[in-house]
Design an enzyme around this catalytic site. Structure first.
Site, mmCIF file in Angstrom:
data_model
loop_
_atom_site.group_PDB
_atom_site.id
_atom_site.type_symbol
_atom_site.label_atom_id
_atom_site.label_comp_id
_atom_site.label_asym_id
_atom_site.label_seq_id
_atom_site.Cartn_x
_atom_site.Cartn_y
_atom_site.Cartn_z
ATOM 1 N N HIS A 302 -1.640 41.423 -14.651
ATOM 2 C CA HIS A 302 -1.059 41.136 -13.427
ATOM 3 C C HIS A 302 -2.266 40.676 -12.454
ATOM 4 O O HIS A 302 -3.143 39.932 -12.787
ATOM 5 C CB HIS A 302 -0.424 42.584 -13.109
ATOM 6 C CG HIS A 302 0.400 42.033 -11.529
ATOM 7 N ND1 HIS A 302 0.757 40.876 -10.847
ATOM 8 C CD2 HIS A 302 1.220 43.072 -10.919
ATOM 9 C CE1 HIS A 302 1.459 41.236 -9.887
ATOM 10 N NE2 HIS A 302 1.860 42.532 -9.708
ATOM 11 N N HIS A 343 1.946 31.628 -16.726
ATOM 12 C CA HIS A 343 2.696 32.541 -15.796
ATOM 13 C C HIS A 343 4.178 32.988 -16.252
ATOM 14 O O HIS A 343 4.615 31.648 -16.865
ATOM 15 C CB HIS A 343 2.527 31.834 -14.517
ATOM 16 C CG HIS A 343 2.903 32.782 -13.174
ATOM 17 N ND1 HIS A 343 4.150 33.167 -12.817
ATOM 18 C CD2 HIS A 343 2.033 33.380 -12.431
ATOM 19 C CE1 HIS A 343 4.012 33.933 -11.771
ATOM 20 N NE2 HIS A 343 2.838 34.009 -11.488
ATOM 21 N N ASP A 399 -5.225 33.432 -10.410
ATOM 22 C CA ASP A 399 -6.478 34.066 -10.570
ATOM 23 C C ASP A 399 -7.537 33.206 -11.224
ATOM 24 O O ASP A 399 -8.504 33.622 -11.338
ATOM 25 C CB ASP A 399 -6.122 35.091 -11.476
ATOM 26 C CG ASP A 399 -5.128 36.170 -10.882
ATOM 27 O OD1 ASP A 399 -5.494 36.441 -9.833
ATOM 28 O OD2 ASP A 399 -4.442 36.873 -11.439
HETATM 29 N N1 CMC Z 1 -3.636 32.138 -23.259
HETATM 30 C C1 CMC Z 1 -2.928 31.707 -24.600
HETATM 31 N N2 CMC Z 1 -1.780 31.876 -24.773
HETATM 32 C C2 CMC Z 1 -1.009 32.189 -23.861
HETATM 33 C C3 CMC Z 1 -1.433 32.759 -22.403
HETATM 34 C C4 CMC Z 1 -2.758 32.463 -22.174
HETATM 35 N N3 CMC Z 1 -3.182 32.730 -21.017
HETATM 36 N N4 CMC Z 1 -0.379 33.090 -21.895
HETATM 37 C C5 CMC Z 1 0.672 32.720 -22.554
HETATM 38 N N5 CMC Z 1 0.467 32.332 -23.994
HETATM 39 C C6 CMC Z 1 1.257 32.269 -25.053
HETATM 40 C C7 CMC Z 1 1.655 33.370 -25.780
HETATM 41 O O1 CMC Z 1 0.697 34.004 -26.736
HETATM 42 C C8 CMC Z 1 3.041 32.986 -26.106
HETATM 43 O O2 CMC Z 1 2.948 32.067 -27.163
HETATM 44 P P1 CMC Z 1 3.973 32.017 -28.435
HETATM 45 O O3 CMC Z 1 5.155 31.444 -28.022
HETATM 46 O O4 CMC Z 1 3.129 31.173 -29.424
HETATM 47 O O5 CMC Z 1 3.961 33.330 -28.804
HETATM 48 C C9 CMC Z 1 3.467 32.086 -25.136
HETATM 49 O O6 CMC Z 1 2.394 31.366 -24.609
HETATM 50 C C10 CMC Z 1 4.485 32.376 -24.259
HETATM 51 O O7 CMC Z 1 3.806 33.441 -23.554
HETATM 52 P P2 CMC Z 1 4.427 34.759 -23.158
HETATM 53 O O8 CMC Z 1 3.318 36.019 -23.155
HETATM 54 O O9 CMC Z 1 5.717 35.048 -23.637
HETATM 55 O O10 CMC Z 1 4.620 34.737 -21.474
HETATM 56 P P3 CMC Z 1 4.847 35.694 -20.266
HETATM 57 O O11 CMC Z 1 5.554 35.068 -19.450
HETATM 58 O O12 CMC Z 1 5.255 36.944 -21.193
HETATM 59 O O13 CMC Z 1 3.581 36.012 -19.828
HETATM 60 C C11 CMC Z 1 1.338 36.101 -18.369
HETATM 61 C C12 CMC Z 1 2.954 35.588 -18.705
HETATM 62 C C13 CMC Z 1 0.917 35.803 -16.936
HETATM 63 C C14 CMC Z 1 1.478 37.758 -18.747
HETATM 64 C C15 CMC Z 1 0.543 35.488 -19.631
HETATM 65 O O14 CMC Z 1 0.521 33.947 -19.382
HETATM 66 C C16 CMC Z 1 -0.768 35.895 -19.798
HETATM 67 O O15 CMC Z 1 -1.012 36.854 -20.364
HETATM 68 N N6 CMC Z 1 -1.883 35.046 -19.085
HETATM 69 C C17 CMC Z 1 -3.219 35.530 -18.976
HETATM 70 C C18 CMC Z 1 -3.435 36.581 -18.004
HETATM 71 C C19 CMC Z 1 -3.337 35.971 -16.683
HETATM 72 O O16 CMC Z 1 -3.653 35.195 -16.180
HETATM 73 N N7 CMC Z 1 -2.538 36.799 -15.403
HETATM 74 C C20 CMC Z 1 -2.260 36.468 -14.046
HETATM 75 C C21 CMC Z 1 -0.680 36.253 -13.782
HETATM 76 S S1 CMC Z 1 -0.840 35.419 -12.285
HETATM 77 C C22 CMC Z 1 -1.276 36.435 -11.344
HETATM 78 C C23 CMC Z 1 -0.045 37.431 -10.932
HETATM 79 O O17 CMC Z 1 1.102 37.245 -10.776
HETATM 80 O O18 CMC Z 1 -0.563 38.637 -11.223
#
Ligand code: CMC
Length: 464
Positions: A302, A343, A399
């Protein structure tokens, strides 16, 4: 009771403006469907029975599923939705996001316009009250916030008790929680006047606590608020002032931080806002609830992601290493992430990231360019062309570039999330007000699907 003696005669929150009747972005309403067409027919193949449930604002009520049963003594059907991927937990009129188009609006105003023309305190009022303030309202609000920036001396002593290397988010979270013991009247959450007082206090005191946490970490004396300065100017003064009689605020950095606070002010039902609402739903006072929201924001998925982006860019080291790093992320099957990318809601470029990218140039003119920017730009270029990221719709989020600006302004990485928290305080409080006034809301209490063992008898330890 200290706050009753304070000169806070007004009640800024306007229940009519912030009422819950509002035009939703509802496709049914847009298509002009009649009431009877706005239903969903569900056929239960276990029994052959059909059920008609109303569709309102593109949602069905989860409780309407409860009547779907195989036997009369069944509990009834529930939905299983870990992490709330497709569950609306509230009706809200504060923030609108269209994740596919990359749109973010506060109370209908596009984030780009607010970032260009507004100020953080004006946005805080807008989120809370539903309309932009008049000049008189803004002056009055600014005056009240300015006069609540000081902390009780015992809070200062409490902060002095932290270890020299305490993480500033830990200090912020526990100090805000401790404020609840200084303001017992905050427990009167059903009194709009009390809510207004403590909203102002929290918006006013967050920068002071944040600045004290910073000074503590570098072993410098705490600097008391200077009420002649702006909200952000005073914050910068509390962070940076040394022996000079008055701190001279750089207007470019003052404006940049104000814009960053605006961009972070609200983001509808994210993890920390959900925490704020869930904790407050038990009628907990706002200091304790906000402390919980800060804890949620602390996590690296987050608000902690901006700190993680800098660590990642340092690990990459040079632009030549970018392709190998991207390859490692792709091959890691989700083990390693490209921090600052992706995101839950945005499946397009995060509109906040666009504004921040533009802001970076203005800041770097004053501070000099952050050398990590070159790596970040190359990382974005390569990732946006790569099938892995394109297919998953992973774009830079808020971020990705904010950490570079913060670092150029001299903030250490573990302080970035504190800056995020100062801005987000406006949103957490606005969401809290909305929740308290929403007759649909009750104490948050999700259900579970129990898959554990059936009833069994206790076995004494010697017989196991
Ligand atoms: N790098 C590489 N792969 C990714 C990333 C990333 N940053 N984010 C998602 N994926 C992949 C993930 O592995 C999955 O792949 P697969 O379908 O093969 O299993 C696919 O994309 C879908 O991802 P998800 O984890 O199901 O997506 P989510 O909606 O649960 O997660 C997130 C969203 C923000 C937690 C995630 O994108 C992430 O961990 N990003 C990096 C951390 C980050 O930058 N966070 C800040 C968010 S914005 C500020 C805020 O609102 O706090």
């Amino acid at each position: 009771m200290p706050f009753l003696r304070s000169r806070t005669p007004f009640l800024p929150w306007n229940p009519t403006l912030a009422g819950l009747e509002f035009p939703f972005h509802s496709s049914a309403a847009r298509k002009g469907k009649t009431m009877s067409e706005n239903t969903l027919t569900i056929r239960d193949n276990r029994t052959g029975k059909e059920y008609v449930v109303p569709v309102e604002n593109d949602t069905i009520k989860a409780m309407d599923l409860r009547k779907i049963k195989v036997n009369p003594e069944d509990f009834g059907l529930m939905t299983y939705d870990p992490a709330f991927l497709n569950t609306a937990s509230c009706k809200s009129k504060i923030t609108f996001i269209d994740g596919d188009k990359g749109i973010l609006e506060y109370r209908g105003y596009p984030i780009e316009q607010l970032a260009e023309k507004s100020s953080f305190l004006e946005v805080a009022w807008l989120l809370w009250n539903g309309e932009l303030p008049t000049k008189g309202e803004l002056d009055e609000f600014t005056r009240h916030v300015t006069h609540h920036t000081y902390l009780h001396e015992n809070i200062k002593k409490l902060m002095e008790g932290f270890r020299h290397d305490a993480h500033p988010m830990g200090m912020l979270q526990s100090t805000v929680g401790a404020l609840s013991t200084f303001y017992p009247s905050a427990k009167q959450v059903n009194d709009p006047r009390q809510r207004a007082h403590h909203t102002i206090r929290l918006i006013a005191k967050m920068p002071t606590i944040a600045a004290f946490a910073y000074r503590h970490s570098i072993g410098f004396p705490y600097v008391y608020p200077d009420n002649e300065l702006s909200y952000v100017g005073n914050f910068l003064s509390m962070l940076r002032k040394m022996s000079e009689p008055k701190y001279k605020v750089n207007p470019v950095l003052e404006r940049a931080l104000d814009v960053l606070f605006i961009l972070h002010a609200d983001h509808e039902q994210n993890c920390s806002t959900n925490a704020m609402r869930a904790i407050s739903s038990a009628q907990t006072d706002p200091y304790s609830s906000l402390s919980g929201a800060i804890s949620a924001l602390y996590g690296p998925l987050h608000g902690g992601a901006n700190e993680a982006v800098l660590t990642m860019l340092r690990e990459i080291g040079t632009i030549n290493n970018v392709p190998a790093f991207v390859k490692e992320v792709k091959e890691g099957q989700g083990e390693k992430k490209l921090m600052g990318f992706g995101h839950r809601v945005y499946k397009n470029y995060d509109p906040r990231a666009k504004v921040i990218k533009g802001l970076a140039d203005q800041v770097f003119e004053v501070t000099g360019k952050n050398p990590l920017l070159t790596i970040a730009v190359e990382l974005e270029r390569i990732a946006l062309q790569d099938d892995y990221f394109v297919k998953r719709k992973l774009y830079p989020n808020v971020d990705f570039y904010s950490g570079l600006i913060y670092e150029a302004m001299g903030f250490p990485p573990d302080y970035f999330t504190v800056l995020f928290a100062i801005g987000r305080t406006a949103g957490w409080l606005a969401q809290w007000h909305e929740m308290v006034n929403d007759p649909d809301q009750k104490i948050a209490r999700p259900r579970q699907v129990f898959l554990g063992p059936a009833r069994r008898d206790y076995v004494p330890v010697e017989k196991r």
